[in-house]
Write an enzyme that holds these catalytic residues in place. Structure first.
Site, mmCIF file in Angstrom:
data_model
loop_
_atom_site.group_PDB
_atom_site.id
_atom_site.type_symbol
_atom_site.label_atom_id
_atom_site.label_comp_id
_atom_site.label_asym_id
_atom_site.label_seq_id
_atom_site.Cartn_x
_atom_site.Cartn_y
_atom_site.Cartn_z
ATOM 1 N N GLY A 97 -11.865 -16.467 7.053
ATOM 2 C CA GLY A 97 -12.602 -17.664 5.973
ATOM 3 C C GLY A 97 -13.500 -18.723 6.906
ATOM 4 O O GLY A 97 -12.839 -18.977 7.858
ATOM 5 N N CYS B 296 -6.266 -15.373 10.427
ATOM 6 C CA CYS B 296 -7.135 -16.355 10.707
ATOM 7 C C CYS B 296 -6.829 -17.939 8.942
ATOM 8 O O CYS B 296 -5.555 -18.339 9.329
ATOM 9 C CB CYS B 296 -8.498 -16.017 10.779
ATOM 10 S SG CYS B 296 -9.247 -17.438 11.719
ATOM 11 N N TYR B 297 -7.464 -17.288 8.847
ATOM 12 C CA TYR B 297 -7.832 -18.980 7.475
ATOM 13 C C TYR B 297 -7.035 -18.421 6.223
ATOM 14 O O TYR B 297 -5.966 -19.246 5.951
ATOM 15 C CB TYR B 297 -9.278 -18.718 6.452
ATOM 16 C CG TYR B 297 -9.193 -20.069 6.034
ATOM 17 C CD1 TYR B 297 -10.253 -21.248 5.588
ATOM 18 C CD2 TYR B 297 -9.109 -19.583 4.484
ATOM 19 C CE1 TYR B 297 -10.150 -21.473 4.921
ATOM 20 C CE2 TYR B 297 -9.173 -19.972 3.254
ATOM 21 C CZ TYR B 297 -9.603 -21.490 3.819
ATOM 22 O OH TYR B 297 -9.459 -22.416 2.123
ATOM 23 N N HIS C 197 -7.205 -12.394 15.207
ATOM 24 C CA HIS C 197 -7.985 -11.424 14.613
ATOM 25 C C HIS C 197 -6.984 -9.781 14.603
ATOM 26 O O HIS C 197 -8.006 -9.564 15.931
ATOM 27 C CB HIS C 197 -9.269 -11.533 14.490
ATOM 28 C CG HIS C 197 -9.969 -12.222 13.635
ATOM 29 N ND1 HIS C 197 -9.867 -12.545 11.978
ATOM 30 C CD2 HIS C 197 -10.202 -13.840 13.939
ATOM 31 C CE1 HIS C 197 -11.043 -13.655 12.194
ATOM 32 N NE2 HIS C 197 -10.600 -15.281 13.255
ATOM 33 N N GLU D 142 -8.338 -7.138 13.706
ATOM 34 C CA GLU D 142 -8.621 -6.118 13.323
ATOM 35 C C GLU D 142 -10.469 -6.294 14.125
ATOM 36 O O GLU D 142 -11.242 -5.050 13.660
ATOM 37 C CB GLU D 142 -9.830 -6.826 11.734
ATOM 38 C CG GLU D 142 -10.474 -7.796 11.565
ATOM 39 C CD GLU D 142 -10.180 -9.060 11.556
ATOM 40 O OE1 GLU D 142 -9.056 -9.348 11.902
ATOM 41 O OE2 GLU D 142 -10.891 -9.822 11.305
ATOM 42 N N GLY E 114 -31.913 11.721 1.837
ATOM 43 C CA GLY E 114 -30.795 10.960 3.074
ATOM 44 C C GLY E 114 -29.857 11.201 2.908
ATOM 45 O O GLY E 114 -29.341 12.281 1.729
ATOM 46 N N VAL E 115 -28.741 10.626 3.504
ATOM 47 C CA VAL E 115 -27.537 10.549 3.642
ATOM 48 C C VAL E 115 -26.443 10.574 2.176
ATOM 49 O O VAL E 115 -26.092 12.004 1.865
ATOM 50 C CB VAL E 115 -26.378 9.980 5.079
ATOM 51 C CG1 VAL E 115 -25.054 10.388 4.231
ATOM 52 C CG2 VAL E 115 -27.014 10.405 6.080
ATOM 53 N N ASP E 116 -27.004 9.735 1.875
ATOM 54 C CA ASP E 116 -26.215 8.567 0.584
ATOM 55 C C ASP E 116 -25.924 9.571 -1.264
ATOM 56 O O ASP E 116 -25.485 10.539 -0.755
ATOM 57 C CB ASP E 116 -25.930 7.664 0.243
ATOM 58 C CG ASP E 116 -25.758 6.409 1.739
ATOM 59 O OD1 ASP E 116 -25.391 7.000 2.646
ATOM 60 O OD2 ASP E 116 -27.002 5.412 1.131
ATOM 61 N N SER E 117 -27.430 10.270 -1.014
ATOM 62 C CA SER E 117 -27.974 10.136 -2.452
ATOM 63 C C SER E 117 -27.358 12.356 -2.026
ATOM 64 O O SER E 117 -26.869 12.925 -2.657
ATOM 65 C CB SER E 117 -29.491 11.113 -2.762
ATOM 66 O OG SER E 117 -29.718 11.415 -2.097
ATOM 67 N N LYS F 285 -20.125 3.633 4.868
ATOM 68 C CA LYS F 285 -20.794 4.853 5.650
ATOM 69 C C LYS F 285 -20.225 5.869 6.375
ATOM 70 O O LYS F 285 -20.890 6.390 6.229
ATOM 71 C CB LYS F 285 -22.163 4.309 6.116
ATOM 72 C CG LYS F 285 -23.179 5.226 6.558
ATOM 73 C CD LYS F 285 -24.309 5.106 5.872
ATOM 74 C CE LYS F 285 -25.524 5.467 5.301
ATOM 75 N NZ LYS F 285 -26.207 5.549 4.542
#
Ligand code: XMP
Length: 508
Positions: free
Chosen positions: A50, A77-78, A165, A167, A221-224, A364
């Site tokens: 954070g 971290c935080y 970190h 990640e 589009g991809v999502d719909s 995504k």
């Protein structure tokens, strides 16, 4: 498992890394209580980093009862500093921060590192304060030059903390640390897969919709597209898709939507060919915001006209993704009933539909993987983001059918050349813009007075910021030659080298 978000830009990345390790993850806000966590009963908890110092007033903390739940916890971290501070250790204000690469040295036995990670290795740091004393029961198992306690561990209470970190890719053993924590220390089964998402979602959609009817506005589009394909697998003909073709789509796009959904997948699809109405409405409109407004309003009206007939529809399918929910602060998993003006697709004001959002847990790249698994073609799954108002915001000045046709040809060349060069997945968006200026040129022996095409290609992670893509000169040259040779009326090609900010990705 849960990622507790302390406001870092890293929380999403942590959640994704956990999923890469095949453990399902969710992000929860830091003010979550021990009771709420006990109800969810996660297998493990990660406390994110954070931006605040644990010493400032109002710095976010964790409900201390969470430490006593017996759920394995890893602080990053935080998150690690908070563990130290809340459980009785010391976090000191450092004299200087430690940002970027740092050399970590192990100090004795460590459960988070195990035996195979080198005694001395690089990690990625981003902190100012530093843990200087561990709480009772903890041991310090590693340090860096500016973090005397870079790792703290209490195997008995199952609480661990790392100052670095794990990640980010710049911590070469980071994924191994996360893997050890999840699979070995917390005992999470690496069992989460796309195929299980499909099975699980199909069950949920069936339970929600029952024998009701659902509608879905497709945008190409991809999502719909992925949302529609998934819902169709669950409820078949109870789903009707509506595709409003504004006439402002990219070359070949409408045909592909119809081909994929109606012909290949057998989805009931209403294809509204509304180009003429849009051109009529856009005649004489040149101001960018007026143009966007005109397109948006007409879109809603037409969507309404064509869904009005499906009177018994009680459900609206939307391709909302997990990051959309995180950004709007709605990650509590409750189903909302919302009214039209909140919807991207647009609905009549007096119509209340229940939302079906089968992608609301996914990122995504996971949606793309899901689309592939559901049999959608690559061109659809890997399609670039495309603005709702379509080519309308890439034509400066008046939008006419003739100008759209010119832009479609030039845009198709830009995208084909990017694909041929194998750059499609590295480039966020690459497209053509048609401005309303003209310049003098010479073609053959003749003087020309034609329009330029501007090529825009950007790299980006989230469209919030973007950089212009360093496309190879020979690729730019091929695009330029092809556009000038193949697209009538174009006699010049320019390349946009503006980042965002100060520019935006689109031109209008
Ligand atoms: P800008 O131009 O603001 O665009 O840098 C950021 C991203 O958003 C897309 N974009 C839109 N998407 N409706 C959409 O669904 C819109 O009206 C719209 N305008 C811009 C743009 O393509 C880029 O990816």
């Amino acid at each position: 498992m849960l990622v507790v978000d302390f406001g870092a830009q890293y929380a999403q990345l942590i959640a994704r890394r956990v999923r890469e390790l095949q453990v399902f993850s969710r992000i929860v806000p830091h003010h979550i209580s021990a009771t709420e966590i006990a109800e969810i009963a996660p297998a493990a908890i990660i406390l994110s980093g954070g931006p605040k110092s644990v010493h400032v007033d109002g710095a976010p903390t964790l409900d201390p009862a969470i430490y006593d739940l017996g759920v394995p916890i890893l602080g990053i971290c935080y998150g690690a500093q908070l563990i130290a501070q809340q459980l009785g250790g010391t976090v000191s204000r450092g004299s200087r921060g430690e940002y970027g690469r740092a050399v970590l040295t192990r100090r004795g036995d460590s459960s988070v590192f195990g035996a195979s990670i080198p005694e001395v290795h690089d990690v990625w740091m981003s902190h100012f304060d530093a843990i200087t004393e561990v709480p009772d029961g903890f041991r310090c198992s590693a340090s860096t030059p500016d973090a005397p306690v870079a790792v703290l561990e209490d195997d008995k209470r199952k609480i661990w903390g790392v100052q670095f970190h794990p990640e980010v890719v710049h911590s070469p053993y980071g994924m191994q640390v996360l893997k050890t924590f999840l699979h070995d220390l917390a005992g999470c089964e690496p069992a989460w897969r796309m195929s299980s998402v499909i099975v699980d979602q199909i069950e949920r959609i069936r339970a929600q919709v029952g024998d009701g009817r659902a509608i879905c506005g497709l945008s190409g589009g991809v999502d719909s597209s992925v949302a529609a394909a998934l819902v169709h697998q669950a409820i078949g003909h109870q789903l009707t898709c509506v595709y409003v073709d504004t006439g402002l789509m990219r070359k070949g796009e409408s045909e592909q939507v119809v081909e994929t959904f109606r012909r290949n997948m057998g989805i009931e699809l209403i294809h509204v060919d509304a180009g003429e109405r849009f051109f009529e409405r856009l005649a004489g409109v040149t101001e960018p915001e007026a143009k966007r407004k005109a397109i948006g309003e007409l879109f809603i009206r037409i969507f309404e006209e064509h869904t009005g007939g499906i009177t018994e529809a009680g459900y609206l399918v939307q391709g909302t993704l997990y990051p959309d929910l995180i950004e709007s602060g709605g990650t509590d998993g409750t189903a909302e009933v919302i009214k039209s003006h909140h919807n991207v697709g647009g609905l009549p004001d007096d119509m209340t539909l229940e939302l079906v959002e089968p992608l609301r847990d996914l990122f995504k790249d996971e949606v793309r993987a899901l689309g592939t698994e559901l049999g959608l073609p690559d061109e659809m799954v890997w399609r670039q983001p495309f603005p709702g108002p379509g080519l309308g915001v890439r034509i400066i000045g008046e939008v006419t059918p003739e100008r759209v046709a010119v832009l479609q040809e030039a845009d198709a060349i830009v995208r084909a050349e990017i694909a041929d060069a194998g750059l499609e997945r590295e480039i966020w968006q690459a497209f053509a813009v048609l401005p309303d200026i003209r310049s003098v040129g010479v073609m053959g022996d003749e003087r020309t007075y034609g329009h330029p095409i501007i090529i825009r290609a950007v790299t980006s992670d989230d469209a919030m910021t973007a950089d212009w893509a360093r496309l190879p000169y020979d690729l730019l040259e091929r695009m330029s030659q092809r556009i000038i040779n193949e697209v009538p009326g174009i006699n010049r090609v320019a390349y946009d080298i503006t980042s965002k900010p100060p520019g935006t990705i689109e031109w209008e």
